[in-house]
Design an enzyme around this catalytic site. Sequence first.
Site, PDB file in Angstrom:
ATOM      1  N   TYR A 294      39.756  16.200  34.760  1.00 41.55           N
ATOM      2  CA  TYR A 294      39.379  15.779  35.957  1.00 41.55           C
ATOM      3  C   TYR A 294      40.353  16.170  37.135  1.00 41.55           C
ATOM      4  O   TYR A 294      39.857  16.720  38.179  1.00 41.55           O
ATOM      5  CB  TYR A 294      39.351  14.103  35.947  1.00 41.55           C
ATOM      6  CG  TYR A 294      38.202  13.495  35.018  1.00 41.55           C
ATOM      7  CD1 TYR A 294      38.387  13.484  33.634  1.00 41.55           C
ATOM      8  CD2 TYR A 294      37.202  13.220  35.385  1.00 41.55           C
ATOM      9  CE1 TYR A 294      37.430  13.005  32.899  1.00 41.55           C
ATOM     10  CE2 TYR A 294      35.989  12.715  34.718  1.00 41.55           C
ATOM     11  CZ  TYR A 294      36.193  12.536  33.460  1.00 41.55           C
ATOM     12  OH  TYR A 294      35.221  12.099  32.347  1.00 41.55           O
TER      13      TYR A 294
ATOM     14  N   HIS B  42      30.224  11.546  42.211  1.00 37.64           N
ATOM     15  CA  HIS B  42      30.775  12.272  41.007  1.00 37.64           C
ATOM     16  C   HIS B  42      29.655  12.408  40.032  1.00 37.64           C
ATOM     17  O   HIS B  42      29.292  13.760  39.657  1.00 37.64           O
ATOM     18  CB  HIS B  42      31.735  11.162  40.188  1.00 37.64           C
ATOM     19  CG  HIS B  42      32.277  11.801  39.140  1.00 37.64           C
ATOM     20  ND1 HIS B  42      33.440  12.740  39.250  1.00 37.64           N
ATOM     21  CD2 HIS B  42      32.037  12.044  37.809  1.00 37.64           C
ATOM     22  CE1 HIS B  42      33.521  13.178  37.729  1.00 37.64           C
ATOM     23  NE2 HIS B  42      32.558  12.699  36.981  1.00 37.64           N
TER      24      HIS B  42
ATOM     25  N   GLU C  32      26.129  11.345  33.562  1.00 39.04           N
ATOM     26  CA  GLU C  32      25.526  12.115  34.400  1.00 39.04           C
ATOM     27  C   GLU C  32      24.023  12.389  33.803  1.00 39.04           C
ATOM     28  O   GLU C  32      23.838  13.679  33.614  1.00 39.04           O
ATOM     29  CB  GLU C  32      26.082  13.377  34.895  1.00 39.04           C
ATOM     30  CG  GLU C  32      26.445  13.945  33.578  1.00 39.04           C
ATOM     31  CD  GLU C  32      27.977  13.925  32.898  1.00 39.04           C
ATOM     32  OE1 GLU C  32      28.393  12.655  33.013  1.00 39.04           O
ATOM     33  OE2 GLU C  32      28.668  15.072  32.560  1.00 39.04           O
TER      34      GLU C  32
END
Length: 648
Positions: free
Chosen positions: A427, A337, A313
């Site tokens: 997660y 995500h 990210e």
Amino acid sequence: MAVQAAAMAALVLGAACSAAPRGDGDGEERTMAHDSHSHARPLEARVTRLELDLAVDFATKRLSGRASLAVEVQPGATQLVLDTRDLAIGAVTWSGAAPAAGGLAARTPLPFAMGSAQPDFGAPLTIELPAAGAEGAGARSLWIHVDYATSPSAAAVQWLSPEQTAGGKSPFLFTQSQAILARTWIPCQDTPGVRMTYGARITVKAPAGGPPLLALMSASNPQAARADGVYEFDMPQPIPSYLMALAVGDLGFASLGKECGVYAERPVLARAAAEFVDLPAMIDAAERLYGPYRFGRYDLLVLPPSFPFGGMENPRLTFATPTILAGDRSLVSLVAHELAHSWSGNLVTNATWNDFWLNEGFTVYFEHRIMEALFGTEFEEALAVLGRQDLEKTIEELSAGGHARDTHLRLALEGRNPDDGMTEIAYEKGARFLQVIERTVGRERFDAFLRRWFDGHAFTSRTTDDFLAFLDRELLAARPDWKTALQIGAWVDGPGLPSNCPQASSAALARASSAMERFVAGAPAASLDVATFTTQQWQHFLRQLPASATHAQLAELDAAFGLSARGNSEVLFAWLAQCVDHRYEPVLGALERFLTAQGRRKFLKPLYAALAKSEWGKPIAARIYAKARASYHAVARDTIDELLAWPK
Ligand code: BES
Ligand code: ZN
């Protein structure tokens, strides 16, 4: 150990510094959480901005130049400690003013010392700060300039030869900084607890005769290559070091919407643009859920296949593996995500790697909300069932291996590589915890609460305790019944899955299970109703194959469904994993192709681990790894080296 010595020093000074807690906009006062994975002592001197001036040299595989750091120094502090790993440090200087363009600000040399290097953690670079003048009692600001070069084996950086790219003509470079690899290419306070803005000038020396190469960062980005190879970047929002990123290659750009698009090597660009057409709708959905996107543009970069993760990210520019280019958009939840991290992770950041679930658990929860908004509850349910299977497998493996402590949401990674915490616990268990809260208090109330969490803590780094205190105050204070029902302690500081963990079920996946049951009971593969199977149904179908399946049955499945020739990486992976477990040799060619054609750790690790379990598989693993190893990124290589006890 040096890390502990640094921690001690921070403690000694901490008393003075905790007198100046940083406010977070919602009334909470705090001091900084201690991060055992960094040598830095930010309570004494904190980096607030970075100016990078680096040359990229493909011939020597080195980045070299200068990192200029704006530092806020507390009264009484005399040193700045930076994290480094495998860096060659030239000079260290300081100036009162920012490095002017061209570097003309007068700079004065400073004494510095490198501490001893530890595996994974690197060595502290301790810089003696100039004596304070008579400025008064408050913090002072100055600029520290570090001249340095990276090592050709810097763990964050992968230097690809032209043959390792899709274009085949130009070399390629990319970095991967999370979790603690930024220090292998930038001297910095390499902890998620410290945020800085940054600017950069990157000068690319492209090989003679080739096209000009494009440089991209986790910052404002160019859309076309420049003949002179000089690129300037700005990241005005403060970010932690693990989000520092750089990529250089023969890249093209395709717009996908007003403020978003995709970069990829030219032979991949059209496929990438087609795969990601839903990106503008994803951004809209995310903003409707949890508020405005705060980083300006959102672009994707599709990397060459050795990229070790599915996605990363990096702010303004998510890095992604090409293995999600399935041709039918079936794997785009990965984009949801990484986009979701623009809130959970990049806007509100885990303060230490023990709080990793605050990044990843929130992000999986958010990812599922985006997927539900775009593609409906059926699609989301299928993802949830597959995720639940992964989670249960992880809990079993960790518990059986004596690592039950690693199944707590709040981790204890002191002295270990933070990579050890990168499991399905953060997660999937993390996401389930948020789902329990959502179901207990109701979706509307929960969404408003999450939005307040992001808004009220924007651009700060947070601990698990910060979140629990906020949860208590904002949602549970008036409802002790909710608080009891949630079993917060069991979720956060207990092993495995608490009894109130929501069940996941999917009608679509149930149809895939019954197809497999029919096959096992003797129905011919060709008679199974798989014509409309989605990627997720194929994954589920293959996961249900029993251990008792015979080689004749595997051959029948492959013949009927062309599994070994699938282009969808997730389906191919699920198939190959079963074949290895069943020691089914006709697929070894396909297995070798898969393990050499891409370097995504999530695919490599289970396949090599399954091979390494038996005397049958060990020589196969060794033979393939010997060929593939050099093409993997250090992150994947380190994992597989350890798994196979590979001699380095
Ligand atoms: N931030 C992670 C990747 C990461 C975590 C890199 C820890 C290094 C250390 C990223 O957002 C991620 O979670 N990627 C996943 C994909 C996702 C869809 C679960 C991956 O790469 O598999
Ligand atoms: Zn993530």
